[in-house]
Design an enzyme around this catalytic site. Structure first.
Site, PDB file in Angstrom:
ATOM      1  N   ASP A   9       0.838  -1.212   0.000  1.00  0.00           N
ATOM      2  CA  ASP A   9       0.000   0.000   0.000  1.00  0.00           C
ATOM      3  C   ASP A   9       0.872   1.260   0.000  1.00  0.00           C
ATOM      4  O   ASP A   9       1.984   1.253   0.536  1.00  0.00           O
ATOM      5  CB  ASP A   9      -0.921  -0.028   1.233  1.00  0.00           C
ATOM      6  CG  ASP A   9      -2.089   0.927   1.084  1.00  0.00           C
ATOM      7  OD1 ASP A   9      -2.357   1.399  -0.034  1.00  0.00           O
ATOM      8  OD2 ASP A   9      -2.742   1.224   2.109  1.00  0.00           O
TER       9      ASP A   9
ATOM     10  N   HIS B  92       2.645   3.255  -9.008  1.00  0.00           N
ATOM     11  CA  HIS B  92       2.431   1.811  -9.191  1.00  0.00           C
ATOM     12  C   HIS B  92       3.634   1.178  -9.894  1.00  0.00           C
ATOM     13  O   HIS B  92       4.007   0.053  -9.599  1.00  0.00           O
ATOM     14  CB  HIS B  92       1.152   1.560  -9.990  1.00  0.00           C
ATOM     15  CG  HIS B  92      -0.094   1.990  -9.259  1.00  0.00           C
ATOM     16  ND1 HIS B  92      -0.317   1.667  -7.940  1.00  0.00           N
ATOM     17  CD2 HIS B  92      -1.154   2.735  -9.649  1.00  0.00           C
ATOM     18  CE1 HIS B  92      -1.474   2.185  -7.562  1.00  0.00           C
ATOM     19  NE2 HIS B  92      -2.000   2.840  -8.573  1.00  0.00           N
TER      20      HIS B  92
ATOM     21  N   LEU C  94      10.550 -20.814  -3.962  1.00  0.00           N
ATOM     22  CA  LEU C  94       9.579 -19.892  -3.360  1.00  0.00           C
ATOM     23  C   LEU C  94       8.207 -20.008  -4.028  1.00  0.00           C
ATOM     24  O   LEU C  94       8.098 -20.022  -5.249  1.00  0.00           O
ATOM     25  CB  LEU C  94      10.085 -18.446  -3.527  1.00  0.00           C
ATOM     26  CG  LEU C  94       9.133 -17.343  -3.038  1.00  0.00           C
ATOM     27  CD1 LEU C  94       9.042 -17.337  -1.518  1.00  0.00           C
ATOM     28  CD2 LEU C  94       9.586 -15.972  -3.552  1.00  0.00           C
TER      29      LEU C  94
HETATM   30  C1  IPE Z   1      -5.481  -2.769  -0.341  1.00  0.00           C
HETATM   31  O1  IPE Z   1      -5.113  -1.458  -0.509  1.00  0.00           O
HETATM   32  C2  IPE Z   1      -5.465  -3.486  -1.659  1.00  0.00           C
HETATM   33  C3  IPE Z   1      -4.154  -3.707  -2.242  1.00  0.00           C
HETATM   34  C4  IPE Z   1      -3.012  -3.431  -1.706  1.00  0.00           C
HETATM   35  C5  IPE Z   1      -4.179  -4.347  -3.544  1.00  0.00           C
HETATM   36  P1  IPE Z   1      -6.196  -0.294  -0.708  1.00  0.00           P
HETATM   37  O2  IPE Z   1      -5.416   0.966  -0.814  1.00  0.00           O
HETATM   38  O3  IPE Z   1      -7.100  -0.631  -1.825  1.00  0.00           O
HETATM   39  O4  IPE Z   1      -7.019  -0.383   0.660  1.00  0.00           O
HETATM   40  P2  IPE Z   1      -7.916   0.688   1.409  1.00  0.00           P
HETATM   41  O5  IPE Z   1      -8.901   1.210   0.409  1.00  0.00           O
HETATM   42  O6  IPE Z   1      -7.010   1.776   1.891  1.00  0.00           O
HETATM   43  O7  IPE Z   1      -8.534  -0.064   2.539  1.00  0.00           O
HETATM   44  C1  IPE Z   2      -1.378   0.196  -3.415  1.00  0.00           C
HETATM   45  O1  IPE Z   2      -1.182   1.559  -3.461  1.00  0.00           O
HETATM   46  C2  IPE Z   2      -1.619  -0.420  -4.761  1.00  0.00           C
HETATM   47  C3  IPE Z   2      -2.982  -0.916  -4.957  1.00  0.00           C
HETATM   48  C4  IPE Z   2      -3.972  -0.834  -4.122  1.00  0.00           C
HETATM   49  C5  IPE Z   2      -3.245  -1.568  -6.216  1.00  0.00           C
HETATM   50  P1  IPE Z   2      -2.401   2.571  -3.465  1.00  0.00           P
HETATM   51  O2  IPE Z   2      -2.752   2.870  -4.875  1.00  0.00           O
HETATM   52  O3  IPE Z   2      -3.521   2.081  -2.623  1.00  0.00           O
HETATM   53  O4  IPE Z   2      -1.727   3.842  -2.810  1.00  0.00           O
HETATM   54  P2  IPE Z   2      -2.408   4.878  -1.814  1.00  0.00           P
HETATM   55  O5  IPE Z   2      -2.997   4.109  -0.690  1.00  0.00           O
HETATM   56  O6  IPE Z   2      -3.442   5.601  -2.608  1.00  0.00           O
HETATM   57  O7  IPE Z   2      -1.289   5.762  -1.389  1.00  0.00           O
HETATM   58 MG    MG Z   3      -4.076   2.376  -0.693  1.00  0.00          MG
END
Ligand code: IPE
Ligand code: IPE
Ligand code: MG
Length: 249
Positions: free
Chosen positions: A32, A49, A143
């Protein structure tokens, strides 16, 4: 050029403050903070990303080096469809690029890839790419790299129970084992630790069933900055925990 991953010796583990005995067998990783990482740099979210993808590759390599048996990464949740269409497309394009380009490296390093999630909602091209990667690495013994794509813990449990009911199971056959055997992680140990980056302290529908006795480690580090040193810190934090599984020790 294909990169061959290193395997740490016991001495190399000790030098990092780790020990073979205390290692988690299965690590869950909620990647995240890509968006926040990009925002901080005044970059578009997909740039975050892309940087996250590099961090994921490093986490796979490091898991192999340390000697972890299974790594499950949360790449796309069933709720992530609610993001803007442009971001969803950018995410899938990046995943496709990764699985196309890096499958040779994963295979050469004896990594076995599995996908957790409902692939039926993905584009035929994406589905085929993932299925090919899974098929190609299915006999590898190193792995276990589980990629959760279009994954939701609740949907996974519903899918497992539905499969069981469809098989005509009588109520007494609806057991914990019967459900576990029908989850995407069938046959794998439950995650010993679930690491979440970017400071958020929630599961967001990740491995709900399997996390029953997982330890949780939260780090404020945004995922693109999650490097070997931070991964090591998280494993060390896990190794300092006492797991009781309901017992009195
Ligand atoms: C969780 O992250 C999903 C992934 C890492 C793929 P999100 O950024 O989508 O989660 P929330 O919305 O903060 O709970
Ligand atoms: C995690 O990073 C990747 C996915 C959920 C696919 P985010 O895109 O959720 O990044 P934030 O939480 O907005 O910073
Ligand atoms: Mg996120």
């Amino acid at each position: 050029m294909i990169k061959l991953y290193k395997k740490f010796t016991d001495e190399e583990l000790t030098a990092r403050g780790l020990s073979r005995e205390g290692l988690p067998r299965h690590v869950g990783l909620i990647m995240d903070g890509n968006g926040r990482w990009a925002k901080k740099r005044l970059m578009p979210r997909p740039a975050g990303h892309r940087a996250g993808m590099e961090a994921m590759k490093a986490a796979v390599r490091f898991s192999h080096s340390v000697g972890i048996e299974a790594l499950t990464v949360y790449a796309f949740s069933t709720e992530n469809w609610k993001r803007p269409q442009t971001e969803v497309s950018a995410l899938f394009d990046l995943l496709a690029e990764y699985f196309y380009r890096d499958i040779d490296e994963l295979d050469a390093n004896n990594v076995r890839m599995t996908v957790l999630g409902d692939l039926s909602a993905l584009s035929p091209k994406m589905r085929e790419l993932l299925q090919r990667a899974v098929e190609r690495t299915k006999d590898n013994t190193g792995l276990r790299f589980n990629v959760a794509i279009n994954y939701g813990g609740r949907a996974e449990i519903v899918h497992a129970v539905r499969t069981l009911v469809e098989s005509g199971a009588k109520p007494e056959y609806v057991t914990e084992d019967a459900i576990s055997e029908r989850l995407y992680t069938c046959g794998q140990p439950d995650p010993d630790v679930i690491i979440r980056t970017a400071g958020e302290q929630r599961l967001s529908n990740f491995l709900l069933w399997q996390a029953a006795y997982s330890e949780f480690v939260f780090t404020p580090v945004l995922f693109p900055d999650f490097d070997d040193a931070e991964y090591t810190n998280c494993i060390k934090e896990y190794m300092g925990r006492t797991r009781r599984f309901g017992k009195v020790l």
